[in-house]
Design a protein around this motif. Structure first.
Motif, short mmCIF file in Angstrom:
data_model
loop_
_atom_site.label_atom_id
_atom_site.label_comp_id
_atom_site.label_asym_id
_atom_site.label_seq_id
_atom_site.Cartn_x
_atom_site.Cartn_y
_atom_site.Cartn_z
N VAL A 278 0.86 -1.18 0.00
CA VAL A 278 0.00 0.00 0.00
C VAL A 278 0.90 1.24 0.00
CG1 VAL A 278 -1.94 1.16 1.11
CG2 VAL A 278 -1.67 -1.31 1.36
N VAL A 279 0.61 2.16 -0.92
CA VAL A 279 1.50 3.29 -1.17
C VAL A 279 0.72 4.61 -1.14
CG1 VAL A 279 3.13 4.30 -2.84
CG2 VAL A 279 2.92 1.80 -2.66
N GLY A 280 1.32 5.63 -0.53
CA GLY A 280 0.74 6.98 -0.58
C GLY A 280 1.88 8.00 -0.58
N GLU A 281 1.61 9.21 -1.04
CA GLU A 281 2.71 10.17 -1.23
C GLU A 281 2.32 11.58 -0.82
OE1 GLU A 281 4.59 7.91 -5.17
OE2 GLU A 281 3.34 9.69 -5.45
N ILE A 282 3.34 12.39 -0.61
CA ILE A 282 3.22 13.85 -0.63
C ILE A 282 4.13 14.29 -1.78
CG2 ILE A 282 3.73 16.01 0.57
CD1 ILE A 282 3.22 14.51 3.21
N VAL A 283 3.53 14.88 -2.77
CA VAL A 283 4.30 15.23 -3.97
C VAL A 283 5.20 16.44 -3.68
CG1 VAL A 283 4.13 15.96 -6.39
CG2 VAL A 283 2.51 14.28 -5.46
N GLY A 284 6.49 16.27 -3.97
CA GLY A 284 7.46 17.31 -3.68
C GLY A 284 7.22 18.59 -4.48
N ARG A 285 7.63 19.73 -3.90
CA ARG A 285 7.30 21.02 -4.55
C ARG A 285 8.26 21.36 -5.69
NH1 ARG A 285 10.28 22.76 -0.10
NH2 ARG A 285 11.96 24.16 -0.77
N GLU A 286 9.50 20.83 -5.66
CA GLU A 286 10.45 21.16 -6.72
C GLU A 286 10.90 19.94 -7.53
OE1 GLU A 286 13.90 23.29 -5.40
OE2 GLU A 286 12.71 24.90 -4.47
N ARG A 287 11.10 18.83 -6.85
CA ARG A 287 11.59 17.62 -7.54
C ARG A 287 10.66 16.45 -7.21
NH1 ARG A 287 17.95 18.22 -5.89
NH2 ARG A 287 18.05 20.47 -6.25
#
Ligand SMILES: [Zn+2]
Length: 490
Positions: A278-287
């Motif tokens: 099970v996978v979840g993310e916080i998408v990075g602001r620059e990379r």
């Protein structure tokens, strides 16, 4: 950003400080600079830790998981429901790209019978000998099997007494070494009995093996765990016996010429089933396409509640991203939470993750696992070296107030081992190890044995370290190809 930093340093020096993450940040931590910028690592760490110890959700999540879905062995109904639980929890935490990633897992079931009784001498009045089948064991014939007991403490002794062991039930009785200061070292010196006991026993013609439980405590809780068979070697049943039970049985064998026992197990292996990481993310602001991964394993043995192993690591990983999501700021790189399936008896989830993400493994800046229990954090272990080590040591120093300030060489758990083998930086949260093997994996591993404050400190440390690495101006250099073999499954 141009101008003067909140530490009173010119911005280029702040950038250097951020790169090195050592002195100025340590200074900031000590002086609690109130007006530090939103992205100042020391300030972010302080806020994350403050929030976690005051209002963290790790323990309530752990209660929900452990009481609702205690027996999460791969292929089980609880494991499948735990995937759905994790999806729900990650979405509630505001994570992005929440998803399941498929893997195929073994499906071994314990059955209902685990019985060991003394047959001869008939007059022996022994307290019960508590056992649990080892994970992956075959069953005995219905009604059980009988055999003389031969007690051995080393493979050399087994070799010497091979003729005696033929047709016998072996008791592999080498204790975890109490003179080892680190219980994990003691475990490492004894756990081969569990892993290869059935193979070595079968090679000398034994009927079955009983393995002394992997704990330093003398009690009546048998500890299960993984074992394996080798192709071309007869499969014989294998069970763990409690440490106190092993002592009683060994004493009986010392006192009587012939001790015969009857062992019955009804466990079995069913066909493989489809399961998921099970996978979840916080998408990075620059990379956004560079990742700092935090994770634990969602599966657990089918006794106790899988609280320390590894419900604690799972909720700490979700909580780490929930904290960042709740407090911000969003770091430069993406944070990814991965709850691996099947660490306990196959590592199929970790291997599937590596295969599914092969194209982006070189953009995994660091993968951190929490799988040593929900005890008070002491620091982290890592395979990182050189400049990467220096940067991580500077970050770890910020965690000293919460007890997690040390950085050790070596580290990374079973689930990160495929990524380490692929040349990645890996890391493991290192809590106080003294009591881990009291619980792992036995009926004692229940949520009430996890201290909410200790669990929270670990979650805060995980969030802090992951955020700081994701915010570094330059990605951590990857280590030179690893010489370290993957660690044994715990
Ligand atoms: Zn584990």
């Amino acid at each position: 950003m141009r101008g003067t930093s909140t530490l009173g340093l010119p911005s280029h020096l702040t950038a250097l400080a951020a790169l090195l993450f050592i002195a100025p940040l340590g200074l900031a931590a000590q002086t609690q600079t109130p007006s530090a910028s939103q992205n100042d690592p020391a300030e972010v760490v302080r806020r994350l830790m403050d929030e976690e110890v005051a209002r963290g959700e790790a323990y309530s999540m752990l209660q929900e998981l452990c009481t609702g879905l205690p027996h999460r062995l791969s292929g089980s109904e609880d494991a499948a429901n735990a995937e759905a639980w994790a999806l729900k929890r990650m979405r509630a935490a505001g994570l992005q790209n929440v998803r399941l990633e498929e893997c195929t897992v073994p499906h071994w079931v314990r059955g209902r019978i685990a019985r060991l009784g003394v047959v001869t001498p008939a007059e022996a009045k022994l307290a019960p000998l508590p056992i649990l089948a080892l994970g992956g064991s075959i069953a005995t014939p219905p009604g059980g099997l009988r055999g003389r007991v031969v007690v051995v403490r080393s493979w050399d002794e087994l070799k010497t007494r091979a003729a005696e062991a033929r047709g016998a039930i072996l008791l592999l009785d080498r204790p975890m070494d109490p003179t080892e200061h680190d219980p994990f070292e003691a475990y490492g010196k004894a756990v081969d009995q569990r892993g290869r006991g059935a193979v070595e026993g079968a090679k000398v013609g034994a009927k079955a093996v009983l393995v002394r439980s992997m704990t330093l405590r003398l009690d009546d809780f048998p500890h299960t765990g993984a074992m394996h068979y080798d192709d071309g070697v007869t499969k014989i049943p294998a069970a763990a016996i409690s440490t106190a039970g092993a002592e009683r049985l060994a004493a009986l064998v010392r006192a009587h010429a012939a001790v015969e026992v009857e062992l019955e197990l009804d466990c079995k292996e069913l066909p493989d089933v489809t399961a998921h990481n099970v996978v979840g993310e916080i998408v990075g602001r620059e990379r956004p396409d560079e990742f700092v991964v935090v994770g634990g394993h969602l599966d657990a043995w089918d006794v106790g509640e899988g609280a320390h192993d590894d419900g604690a690591g799972c909720v700490q990983a979700i909580e780490a991203l929930r904290l960042v999501r709740a407090l911000g700021p969003v770091p430069r790189r993406s944070l990814r939470c991965v709850l691996w399936m099947n660490e306990e008896n196959g590592l199929r989830g970790a291997r599937a993750y590596k295969a599914a993400h092969a194209a982006e493994l070189d953009r995994h800046v660091l993968t951190i696992e929490s799988d040593r229990g929900g005890f008070a954090p002491r620091g982290f272990g890592t395979n990182a070296a050189g400049a990467a080590w220096d940067a991580l040591a500077g970050i770890a120093a910020l965690l000293a107030p919460g007890g997690a300030g040390t950085l050790e060489h070596g580290g990374g758990g079973a689930d990160t081992s495929p990524l380490e083998a692929a040349g990645g930086n890996v890391m493991e949260l290192l809590p106080d190890p003294a009591r881990y093997f009291d619980y792992h994996p036995s009926a004692r591993d229940t949520v009430d044995q996890v201290h909410p404050r200790e669990l929270a400190l670990g979650a805060g440390a995980l969030a802090s370290l992951a955020w700081c690495v994701a915010e570094l101006p330059d990605a951590l250099p990857r280590p030179t190809p690893a010489a370290t073999p993957p660690p044994a499954s715990k």
